[in-house]
Design a protein around this motif. Structure first.
Motif, PDB file in Angstrom:
ATOM      1  N   PRO A 192       0.985  -1.243  -0.024  1.00  0.00           N
ATOM      2  CA  PRO A 192       0.051  -0.076   0.141  1.00  0.00           C
ATOM      3  C   PRO A 192       0.991   1.313  -0.146  1.00  0.00           C
ATOM      4  N   ARG A 193       0.277   2.231  -0.742  1.00  0.00           N
ATOM      5  CA  ARG A 193       1.182   3.613  -0.580  1.00  0.00           C
ATOM      6  C   ARG A 193       0.438   4.520   0.425  1.00  0.00           C
ATOM      7  N   ARG A 194       1.483   5.101   1.215  1.00  0.00           N
ATOM      8  CA  ARG A 194       1.228   6.043   2.303  1.00  0.00           C
ATOM      9  C   ARG A 194       2.112   7.158   2.200  1.00  0.00           C
ATOM     10  N   ARG A 195       3.321   7.331   1.724  1.00  0.00           N
ATOM     11  CA  ARG A 195       4.006   8.579   1.807  1.00  0.00           C
ATOM     12  C   ARG A 195       3.930   9.333   0.455  1.00  0.00           C
ATOM     13  N   PRO A 196       3.646  10.442   0.111  1.00  0.00           N
ATOM     14  CA  PRO A 196       3.872  11.237  -1.024  1.00  0.00           C
ATOM     15  C   PRO A 196       5.562  11.187  -1.204  1.00  0.00           C
ATOM     16  N   ASP A 197       6.031  11.433  -2.628  1.00  0.00           N
ATOM     17  CA  ASP A 197       7.375  11.823  -2.791  1.00  0.00           C
ATOM     18  C   ASP A 197       7.729  13.145  -2.278  1.00  0.00           C
ATOM     19  N   VAL A 198       6.938  14.248  -2.388  1.00  0.00           N
ATOM     20  CA  VAL A 198       7.103  15.489  -2.090  1.00  0.00           C
ATOM     21  C   VAL A 198       6.024  16.155  -1.485  1.00  0.00           C
ATOM     22  N   VAL A 199       6.173  16.768  -0.350  1.00  0.00           N
ATOM     23  CA  VAL A 199       5.171  17.576   0.356  1.00  0.00           C
ATOM     24  C   VAL A 199       5.441  19.337   0.250  1.00  0.00           C
ATOM     25  N   LEU A 200       4.793  19.971  -0.215  1.00  0.00           N
ATOM     26  CA  LEU A 200       4.707  21.232  -0.376  1.00  0.00           C
ATOM     27  C   LEU A 200       3.851  22.088   0.895  1.00  0.00           C
ATOM     28  N   ALA A 201       4.457  23.157   0.981  1.00  0.00           N
ATOM     29  CA  ALA A 201       4.036  24.080   2.309  1.00  0.00           C
ATOM     30  C   ALA A 201       4.400  25.420   1.901  1.00  0.00           C
ATOM     31  N   ASP A 202       3.635  26.342   2.628  1.00  0.00           N
ATOM     32  CA  ASP A 202       3.866  27.926   2.419  1.00  0.00           C
ATOM     33  C   ASP A 202       4.580  28.197   3.615  1.00  0.00           C
ATOM     34  N   ARG A 203       4.924  29.640   3.802  1.00  0.00           N
ATOM     35  CA  ARG A 203       5.753  29.885   4.607  1.00  0.00           C
ATOM     36  C   ARG A 203       5.623  29.968   6.184  1.00  0.00           C
ATOM     37  N   GLY A 204       4.685  29.542   6.137  1.00  0.00           N
ATOM     38  CA  GLY A 204       4.069  29.234   7.951  1.00  0.00           C
ATOM     39  C   GLY A 204       4.600  27.842   8.249  1.00  0.00           C
ATOM     40  N   GLY A 262       7.268  34.265  -6.081  1.00  0.00           N
ATOM     41  CA  GLY A 262       7.508  33.841  -7.587  1.00  0.00           C
ATOM     42  C   GLY A 262       8.290  32.516  -7.783  1.00  0.00           C
ATOM     43  N   SER A 263       8.589  31.620  -6.765  1.00  0.00           N
ATOM     44  CA  SER A 263       9.253  30.476  -6.670  1.00  0.00           C
ATOM     45  C   SER A 263       8.238  29.414  -7.499  1.00  0.00           C
ATOM     46  N   GLY A 264       6.910  29.743  -7.832  1.00  0.00           N
ATOM     47  CA  GLY A 264       6.061  28.853  -8.652  1.00  0.00           C
ATOM     48  C   GLY A 264       5.383  27.764  -7.627  1.00  0.00           C
ATOM     49  N   LEU A 265       5.827  27.744  -6.407  1.00  0.00           N
ATOM     50  CA  LEU A 265       5.127  26.910  -5.472  1.00  0.00           C
ATOM     51  C   LEU A 265       3.831  27.055  -5.335  1.00  0.00           C
ATOM     52  N   GLY A 266       3.624  28.299  -5.342  1.00  0.00           N
ATOM     53  CA  GLY A 266       1.996  28.798  -4.989  1.00  0.00           C
ATOM     54  C   GLY A 266       1.189  28.059  -5.799  1.00  0.00           C
ATOM     55  N   THR A 267       1.549  27.984  -7.180  1.00  0.00           N
ATOM     56  CA  THR A 267       0.472  27.289  -8.311  1.00  0.00           C
ATOM     57  C   THR A 267       0.420  25.914  -8.033  1.00  0.00           C
ATOM     58  N   GLN A 268       1.260  25.287  -7.288  1.00  0.00           N
ATOM     59  CA  GLN A 268       1.163  23.920  -6.895  1.00  0.00           C
ATOM     60  C   GLN A 268       0.556  23.639  -5.698  1.00  0.00           C
ATOM     61  N   ARG A 269       0.614  24.689  -4.687  1.00  0.00           N
ATOM     62  CA  ARG A 269       0.100  24.482  -3.376  1.00  0.00           C
ATOM     63  C   ARG A 269      -1.597  24.705  -3.550  1.00  0.00           C
ATOM     64  N   ARG A 270      -1.882  25.608  -4.490  1.00  0.00           N
ATOM     65  CA  ARG A 270      -3.368  26.122  -4.678  1.00  0.00           C
ATOM     66  C   ARG A 270      -4.125  25.029  -4.458  1.00  0.00           C
ATOM     67  N   VAL A 271      -4.012  23.475  -4.960  1.00  0.00           N
ATOM     68  CA  VAL A 271      -4.964  22.565  -4.851  1.00  0.00           C
ATOM     69  C   VAL A 271      -5.523  22.474  -3.381  1.00  0.00           C
ATOM     70  N   VAL A 272      -4.721  22.849  -2.265  1.00  0.00           N
ATOM     71  CA  VAL A 272      -5.034  22.694  -1.045  1.00  0.00           C
ATOM     72  C   VAL A 272      -5.953  23.533  -0.494  1.00  0.00           C
ATOM     73  N   GLU A 273      -6.006  24.696  -1.100  1.00  0.00           N
ATOM     74  CA  GLU A 273      -6.828  25.648  -0.773  1.00  0.00           C
ATOM     75  C   GLU A 273      -8.236  25.648  -1.401  1.00  0.00           C
ATOM     76  N   ARG A 274      -7.948  24.882  -2.776  1.00  0.00           N
ATOM     77  CA  ARG A 274      -9.288  24.509  -3.302  1.00  0.00           C
ATOM     78  C   ARG A 274     -10.209  23.491  -2.522  1.00  0.00           C
ATOM     79  N   VAL A 275      -9.392  22.630  -1.984  1.00  0.00           N
ATOM     80  CA  VAL A 275      -9.955  21.568  -1.196  1.00  0.00           C
ATOM     81  C   VAL A 275     -10.675  22.194   0.148  1.00  0.00           C
ATOM     82  N   PHE A 276      -9.930  23.176   0.824  1.00  0.00           N
ATOM     83  CA  PHE A 276     -10.610  23.784   1.746  1.00  0.00           C
ATOM     84  C   PHE A 276     -11.948  24.552   1.520  1.00  0.00           C
ATOM     85  N   ALA A 277     -11.835  25.079   0.316  1.00  0.00           N
ATOM     86  CA  ALA A 277     -13.118  25.846  -0.322  1.00  0.00           C
ATOM     87  C   ALA A 277     -14.382  24.783  -0.470  1.00  0.00           C
ATOM     88  N   HIS A 278     -13.928  23.649  -0.863  1.00  0.00           N
ATOM     89  CA  HIS A 278     -14.860  22.486  -1.108  1.00  0.00           C
ATOM     90  C   HIS A 278     -15.431  22.133   0.329  1.00  0.00           C
TER      91      HIS A 278
END
Length: 275
Positions: free
Chosen positions: A178-190, A217-233
């Motif tokens: 079974p898969r449990r860990r992602p390869d990469v985890v992205l997070a903001d400055r907090g 401008g690192s580009g990480l924000g465009t990849q992290r926004r999926v979690v913000e979208r899930v919070f909206a859902h």
């Protein structure tokens, strides 16, 4: 065909949930009143989750059963561990359908007010010190919720980074381990803390976390926004916008159920696309 209401339990969804519910044998002697059908009670629970209505105001004309009956059954199912199992089953189905992507995950936290207090609440620094709680969420690359946790509103996001990784249950759905860990985890400055970066590395996960004081401008924000979208859902479910439950396990039940419903919708979308 009329689109089903968000609290209606379709046949396909009930076929997934029903085997997970605890079986209660009716007594042969003095059986008492017959239990309200589980499917109708579940629809009552979903009605409260979607609308945020108080249990005592649950409309009887819809056939859900009394509000306290729905609340007691929610407690019974929560104590039996139904919601984490449901979430795990749906994640396995998504992985089997190649709709789950562990190559990258994103984490974030969101404050909510806790108007009645209770366990896992605290003075919120972003809400003038009012009592609040915090939802912590980890999603896959496409915005499928892998796990969600609840803490007091005064807890720092970075302290929940490792608990979030631990909260992801092993996901089956394919041959092999079974898969449990992602390869990469992205997070903001907090989440900027070298101690926690090292801890994430020890779990075999790469942590490209934004650093405080650096330019955007690192580009990480465009990849992290999926979690913000899930919070909206998630916060589309009105019962998750404000915490009314004194019992933290009941609010966590609503939170996990909300994640499971998002997974169910994604699964149905992937099946329609494959068809």
């Amino acid at each position: 065909m009329a689109r089903p209401k968000p609290w209606e339990v379709e046949d396909e969804l009930w076929a997934v949930i029903e085997p997970l519910l605890p079986k209660v044998e009716r007594r042969t002697r003095h059986p008492g009143r017959k239990r309200h059908p589980g499917r109708l009670v579940l629809q009552g629970v979903l009605f409260v989750l979607c609308t945020g209505i108080a249990w005592e105001h649950l409309p009887q004309e819809l056939g859900f059963g009394p509000g306290m009956t729905c609340w007691r059954r929610l407690v019974e199912w929560t104590e039996a561990g139904v919601w984490p199992r449901l979430h795990g089953v749906l994640l396995a189905e998504l992985r089997s359908a190649n709709a789950l992507d562990f190559s990258r995950a994103a984490v974030d936290g969101s404050h909510i007010r806790a108007l009645k207090g209770g366990a896992k609440t605290g003075r919120s620094p972003v809400d003038r010190g009012r009592t609040g709680s915090k939802h912590h969420l980890i999603t896959d690359t496409t915005g499928i919720p892998l796990a969600a946790t609840l803490t007091g509103g005064n807890r720092n996001d970075v302290t929940q980074l490792i608990p979030l990784l631990h909260a992801v249950s092993p996901v089956r759905g394919k041959r092999g381990r079974p898969r449990r860990r992602p390869d990469v985890v992205l997070a903001d400055r907090g989440y900027d803390d070298d101690k926690y970066r090292r801890l994430v590395w020890t779990h075999g996960v790469k942590p490209p976390i934004a650093r405080r004081g650096t330019e955007h401008g690192s580009g990480l924000g465009t990849q992290r926004r999926v979690v913000e979208r899930v919070f909206a859902h998630l916060h589309w479910f009105r019962r998750l916008r404000i915490r009314w439950e004194i019992r933290d396990d009941i609010h966590e039940a609503f939170l996990t159920l909300g994640c499971a419903l998002i997974c169910w919708r994604r699964l149905m979308r992937s099946r329609r696309g494959a068809g």
